[in-house]
Design a protein around this motif. Structure first.
Motif, PDB file in Angstrom:
ATOM      1  N   PHE A  92       0.991  -1.244   0.031  1.00  0.00           N
ATOM      2  CA  PHE A  92      -0.132   0.094   0.124  1.00  0.00           C
ATOM      3  C   PHE A  92       1.034   1.410  -0.143  1.00  0.00           C
ATOM      4  CE2 PHE A  92       0.339  -1.669   4.546  1.00  0.00           C
ATOM      5  CZ  PHE A  92       0.782  -0.698   5.190  1.00  0.00           C
ATOM      6  N   LYS A  93       0.175   2.319  -0.339  1.00  0.00           N
ATOM      7  CA  LYS A  93       0.852   3.560  -0.193  1.00  0.00           C
ATOM      8  C   LYS A  93       0.217   4.611   0.683  1.00  0.00           C
ATOM      9  CE  LYS A  93       3.224   3.733  -4.911  1.00  0.00           C
ATOM     10  NZ  LYS A  93       3.305   2.475  -4.799  1.00  0.00           N
ATOM     11  N   ASP A  94       1.102   5.583   1.062  1.00  0.00           N
ATOM     12  CA  ASP A  94       0.716   6.693   2.098  1.00  0.00           C
ATOM     13  C   ASP A  94      -0.499   7.228   1.581  1.00  0.00           C
ATOM     14  OD1 ASP A  94       0.478   8.510   4.016  1.00  0.00           O
ATOM     15  OD2 ASP A  94       2.184   9.821   3.260  1.00  0.00           O
ATOM     16  N   GLY A  95      -1.826   7.219   2.236  1.00  0.00           N
ATOM     17  CA  GLY A  95      -2.889   8.054   1.990  1.00  0.00           C
ATOM     18  C   GLY A  95      -3.922   7.087   1.186  1.00  0.00           C
ATOM     19  N   GLN A  96      -3.513   6.014   0.552  1.00  0.00           N
ATOM     20  CA  GLN A  96      -4.169   5.066   0.001  1.00  0.00           C
ATOM     21  C   GLN A  96      -5.508   4.408   0.704  1.00  0.00           C
ATOM     22  OE1 GLN A  96      -2.016   1.975  -2.024  1.00  0.00           O
ATOM     23  NE2 GLN A  96      -3.718   1.445  -3.300  1.00  0.00           N
ATOM     24  N   GLU A  97      -6.553   4.234   0.374  1.00  0.00           N
ATOM     25  CA  GLU A  97      -7.621   3.569   0.917  1.00  0.00           C
ATOM     26  C   GLU A  97      -7.460   2.269   0.187  1.00  0.00           C
ATOM     27  OE1 GLU A  97     -11.612   4.908   1.288  1.00  0.00           O
ATOM     28  OE2 GLU A  97     -12.370   2.953   1.992  1.00  0.00           O
ATOM     29  N   PHE A  98      -6.444   1.333   0.669  1.00  0.00           N
ATOM     30  CA  PHE A  98      -6.252   0.174  -0.297  1.00  0.00           C
ATOM     31  C   PHE A  98      -7.311  -0.874  -0.020  1.00  0.00           C
ATOM     32  CE2 PHE A  98      -4.404  -2.008   3.561  1.00  0.00           C
ATOM     33  CZ  PHE A  98      -4.186  -1.199   4.586  1.00  0.00           C
ATOM     34  N   LEU A  99      -8.021  -0.997   1.069  1.00  0.00           N
ATOM     35  CA  LEU A  99      -9.263  -1.682   1.102  1.00  0.00           C
ATOM     36  C   LEU A  99     -10.346  -1.010   1.590  1.00  0.00           C
ATOM     37  CD1 LEU A  99      -7.728  -4.739   3.399  1.00  0.00           C
ATOM     38  CD2 LEU A  99      -8.642  -5.065   0.965  1.00  0.00           C
ATOM     39  N   PRO A 100     -11.834  -1.219   1.163  1.00  0.00           N
ATOM     40  CA  PRO A 100     -12.858  -0.342   1.440  1.00  0.00           C
ATOM     41  C   PRO A 100     -12.745  -0.213   3.169  1.00  0.00           C
ATOM     42  CG  PRO A 100     -13.454  -1.898   0.127  1.00  0.00           C
ATOM     43  CD  PRO A 100     -12.207  -2.303   0.409  1.00  0.00           C
ATOM     44  N   GLY A 101     -12.858   1.052   3.539  1.00  0.00           N
ATOM     45  CA  GLY A 101     -12.817   1.255   4.882  1.00  0.00           C
ATOM     46  C   GLY A 101     -11.446   1.049   5.742  1.00  0.00           C
ATOM     47  N   VAL A 102     -10.415   1.022   4.945  1.00  0.00           N
ATOM     48  CA  VAL A 102      -8.896   0.977   5.678  1.00  0.00           C
ATOM     49  C   VAL A 102      -8.016   1.859   4.828  1.00  0.00           C
ATOM     50  CG1 VAL A 102      -7.068  -0.573   6.509  1.00  0.00           C
ATOM     51  CG2 VAL A 102      -9.354  -1.384   6.206  1.00  0.00           C
ATOM     52  N   GLN A 103      -7.446   2.848   5.441  1.00  0.00           N
ATOM     53  CA  GLN A 103      -6.568   3.822   4.629  1.00  0.00           C
ATOM     54  C   GLN A 103      -5.281   3.826   5.349  1.00  0.00           C
ATOM     55  OE1 GLN A 103      -7.511   8.044   5.587  1.00  0.00           O
ATOM     56  NE2 GLN A 103      -6.473   8.666   3.659  1.00  0.00           N
ATOM     57  N   ALA A 104      -4.247   3.841   4.802  1.00  0.00           N
ATOM     58  CA  ALA A 104      -2.894   3.897   5.200  1.00  0.00           C
ATOM     59  C   ALA A 104      -2.285   5.218   5.546  1.00  0.00           C
ATOM     60  CB  ALA A 104      -1.778   3.285   4.280  1.00  0.00           C
ATOM     61  N   ILE A 105      -1.799   5.511   6.607  1.00  0.00           N
ATOM     62  CA  ILE A 105      -1.195   6.791   6.854  1.00  0.00           C
ATOM     63  C   ILE A 105       0.273   6.638   7.203  1.00  0.00           C
ATOM     64  CG2 ILE A 105      -1.125   8.984   8.427  1.00  0.00           C
ATOM     65  CD1 ILE A 105      -4.214   8.271   8.756  1.00  0.00           C
ATOM     66  N   ALA A 106       1.259   7.302   6.749  1.00  0.00           N
ATOM     67  CA  ALA A 106       2.794   6.978   6.824  1.00  0.00           C
ATOM     68  C   ALA A 106       2.880   7.627   8.305  1.00  0.00           C
ATOM     69  CB  ALA A 106       3.511   7.497   5.842  1.00  0.00           C
ATOM     70  N   ALA A 107       3.799   6.797   9.097  1.00  0.00           N
ATOM     71  CA  ALA A 107       4.329   7.060  10.384  1.00  0.00           C
ATOM     72  C   ALA A 107       5.518   6.789  10.490  1.00  0.00           C
ATOM     73  CB  ALA A 107       3.271   6.862  11.365  1.00  0.00           C
ATOM     74  N   PRO A 108       6.728   7.226   9.754  1.00  0.00           N
ATOM     75  CA  PRO A 108       7.981   6.579   9.938  1.00  0.00           C
ATOM     76  C   PRO A 108       8.652   6.951  10.945  1.00  0.00           C
ATOM     77  CG  PRO A 108       7.998   8.530   8.461  1.00  0.00           C
ATOM     78  CD  PRO A 108       6.560   8.457   8.564  1.00  0.00           C
ATOM     79  N   GLY A 109       9.615   6.169  11.561  1.00  0.00           N
ATOM     80  CA  GLY A 109      10.554   6.455  12.486  1.00  0.00           C
ATOM     81  C   GLY A 109      11.063   5.348  13.391  1.00  0.00           C
TER      82      GLY A 109
END
Ligand SMILES: [Zn+2]
Length: 331
Positions: free
Chosen positions: A217-234
């Protein structure tokens, strides 16, 4: 005072004095030990908890407690005494910090989605971890019914439950969703010559058997209906948190954005010994917790005290976590 003291007598003497008088007056069997009508149970309820999110049903299952040992060795950036003092003020043990491993499984009606998977066969943190499949059985969820596994990052306590020690996938019908940054980083041969060797080995052992089922998945992508990725690196180079939504309701699955409801939450600029880039982890933590607190978005935290669901509000230089009371009645 007569041994069969009345309640009135007991309360006049104070609770403890009364209790002592009652104990002294009890009939003792041979050997001096009192016997209750039932033995100590030494059992607990199943290690799962259910709640609704819109029209989706969330079942949190546990991979078991993960004891980290001396908190002064894991939570860094301030004098150890500050860490011990924060724990003591919250009536928590200061000689051993114990993290939970809360795995939400969300039934969206058309799809069963699990977030992170626990330690699996690794006993790097002792014998109490690795109970994911047992907790799922207690909750009545079959491994073959899981359609998707969403991974916050490829650390041992998040990918460990994907495959068995002999390389068989535990969830035969699941697609695995992960950041390519984390996948590439933890499966890189370069990791094997570092202090994170065990992390690299376990990432291989768990992810290689399912490599044909992996989706990036990519940052910001709703890769499944109802599930969105948000990058939180570190914490890890490809660490992500997820917005999980159903019928207008949502929560954020925090992964390892913060490991502790007091230490890294009330003082979010503390650093954690297992961070890949502690400064970047602090930056991600402060930025995203601020957004979630401002929005009043509930959070589901992987390592907070069971079952890890609650809300955050800004407090001083950090945040305060308000656990949502568990509701044990349904319907
Ligand atoms: Zn973790």
């Amino acid at each position: 005072m007569h041994p069969h003291s009345s309640i009135a007598h007991a309360s006049r003497r104070g609770f403890l004095g009364g209790a002592a008088a009652l104990a002294a007056g009890a009939t003792l069997p041979l050997g001096g030990a009192a016997l209750a009508k039932a033995p100590l149970s030494n059992t607990q309820s199943g290690y799962f908890y259910r709640f609704m999110l819109g029209t989706a049903e969330v079942t949190v299952v546990s991979d078991g407690p993960l004891p980290l040992g001396d908190p002064g060795a894991s939570f860094l950036g301030v004098p150890k005494e500050t860490v011990y003092g924060m724990l003591e003020n919250n009536f928590l043990a200061k000689d051993n910090v114990v993290l939970e491993q809360n795995v939400p499984i969300v039934n969206f009606g058309d799809r069963l989605v699990m977030f992170d998977t626990g330690m699996g066969f690794s006993k790097a943190f002792g014998p109490t971890t690795g109970r994911l499949l047992k907790s799922m059985a207690e909750a009545g969820i079959k491994p073959e019914d899981i359609d998707a596994i969403v991974i916050s990052h490829a650390h041992i306590d998040h990918i460990g439950g994907i495959s068995s020690q002999d390389g068989k996938p535990h969830f035969p019908n699941a697609q695995i969703y992960i950041s390519q940054i984390d996948y590439d980083f933890w499966l890189d041969d370069a990791r094997l010559g570092t202090p994170f060797k065990a992390f690299g080995e376990h990432a291989r052992a768990n992810l290689r058997p399912v490599k044909d089922r992996i989706v990036f998945f990519k940052d910001g992508q709703e890769f499944l209906p109802g599930v969105q990725a948000i990058a939180a690196p570190g914490h890890s180079p490809g660490h992500h948190i997820f917005r999980v939504a159903s019928s207008g309701k949502s929560f954020a699955f925090l992964g390892d954005l913060t490991h502790h409801a007091i230490l890294l939450t009330e003082k979010p600029r503390l650093e954690f010994a297992y961070d890949f880039d502690p400064k970047q982890a602090v930056e991600s933590r402060v930025k995203l917790l601020t957004i979630l607190a401002d929005e009043k978005t509930p959070v589901m935290s992987y390592h907070f005290a069971w079952p890890g669901f609650g809300n955050l509000a800004k407090a001083g230089d950090g945040f305060r976590y308000y656990p949502t009371p568990m509701q044990m009645l349904r319907g």
